[in-house]
Design an enzyme around this catalytic site. Structure first.
Site, PDB file in Angstrom:
ATOM      1  CG  HIS A   1       6.786   2.747 -12.988  1.00  0.00           C
ATOM      2  ND1 HIS A   1       6.783   2.578 -11.589  1.00  0.00           N
ATOM      3  CD2 HIS A   1       8.212   1.910 -12.521  1.00  0.00           C
ATOM      4  CE1 HIS A   1       7.925   2.614 -10.743  1.00  0.00           C
ATOM      5  NE2 HIS A   1       9.163   2.237 -11.063  1.00  0.00           N
TER       6      HIS A   1
ATOM      7  CG  LEU B   1      -0.774  -2.576  -7.235  1.00  0.00           C
ATOM      8  CD1 LEU B   1      -1.630  -2.614  -5.243  1.00  0.00           C
ATOM      9  CD2 LEU B   1      -1.023  -2.013  -8.441  1.00  0.00           C
ATOM     10  CG  ASP B   2       4.404   1.514  -9.133  1.00  0.00           C
ATOM     11  OD1 ASP B   2       4.997   0.790  -8.873  1.00  0.00           O
ATOM     12  OD2 ASP B   2       4.138   2.006 -10.463  1.00  0.00           O
ATOM     13  CE  LYS B   3       6.663   5.296   0.289  1.00  0.00           C
ATOM     14  NZ  LYS B   3       8.226   6.167   0.251  1.00  0.00           N
TER      15      LYS B   3
END
Length: 266
Positions: free
Chosen positions: A211, A101-103
């Site tokens: 993303h 998962l993205d930051k």
């Protein structure tokens, strides 16, 4: 524990492969060749050898983690807090995150030491559904929704997404919905956004391109300002888990995610 299960769980090979190794006289139990895959062994005290090398048992573990924003999906990072920094109370030397998962993205993340589990959920050919809740600036017409659900070309121009499912929850102006959005907002959102349209909903995809959710919505003119993964396959994020907390998956949840694995283990 059955000998073939022990060998499979210590990553010697899959169940069918280790049965062949046993029949080929390549496995010893306490110094003696064992020819029965179903032979019962004591995983804590018996000495199991493959090609004269001792095979030590490590229990396979599966955790559900509620990832908070601000940490990176990695085992180690010199600059940022990682998801595994939250696992100080367990032996995390062999643990790794399943997918990423993205930051700035929150929500459901599995942590395990089982490579087969990771492969089953993340390999593109498996088409495991992942559902995300989002808030975004922008509007979605019927035509744009259809584009997202049918498959859309991303900004790179070399990737067209597979079919997706979109459910719209809320639409309106930012000034009308910002109180509802309050816990999801961050400092990057400026006050002069009041008359800008916003939208929230659930987007379900079966891929894991970098993303991807943000890029899909960007392709139809929407800018994601909050994103949380709420489910993978048929397993949803436990509502009782606070951000940064984790728990072990139940047998039933593992069965939902990897039914074939558990059938082999019986």
């Amino acid at each position: 524990m059955r000998l073939d299960k022990y060998l499979a769980e210590t990553s010697v090979g899959r169940r069918k492969e280790v049965r062949i190794l046993i029949k080929d006289k390549k496995i010893r139990v306490n110094g003696e060749i064992e020819l029965l895959p179903a032979a019962e062994i004591d995983e804590e005290n018996d000495i199991i050898e493959y090609l004269n090398h001792q095979i030590k048992y490590t229990r396979k573990v599966y955790y559900m983690f509620h990832k908070p924003a601000g940490c990176v999906t990695a085992r180690k990072d010199l600059k940022h807090t990682t998801v595994l920094d939250y696992f100080q109370d367990v032996d995390n030397n062999c643990l790794f995150p399943v997918g990423r998962l993205d930051k700035d993205t929150e929500g459901l993340l599995f942590i395990t030491n089982d490579g087969e589990f990771n492969h089953h959920l993340m390999h593109p050919k498996k088409h495991v559904n992942k559902t995300y809740f989002f808030w975004a600036f922008g509007e979605l017409s019927i035509e744009k929704i259809q584009q997202l659900e049918d498959g859309i070309e991303l900004d790179s121009g070399d990737f067209i997404t597979k079919k997706a499912k979109l459910e719209i929850l809320r639409t309106g102006l930012f000034k009308e919905l910002k109180v509802e959005m309050k816990e999801n907002l961050n400092d990057k959102i400026k006050k002069n956004r009041d008359i800008q349209p916003v939208i929230s909903g659930y987007l379900t995809i079966s891929e894991g391109c970098k993303h991807q959710v943000k890029r899909m919505l960007k392709a139809v003119g929407c800018y994601v300002i909050y994103l949380r993964r709420i489910s993978i396959g048929n397993v949803a994020l436990d509502d009782s888990l606070k951000k940064g907390d984790y728990r072990e998956l139940t047998y039933e949840e593992i069965e939902l995610l990897m039914p074939k694995k558990n059938k082999e283990d019986k």
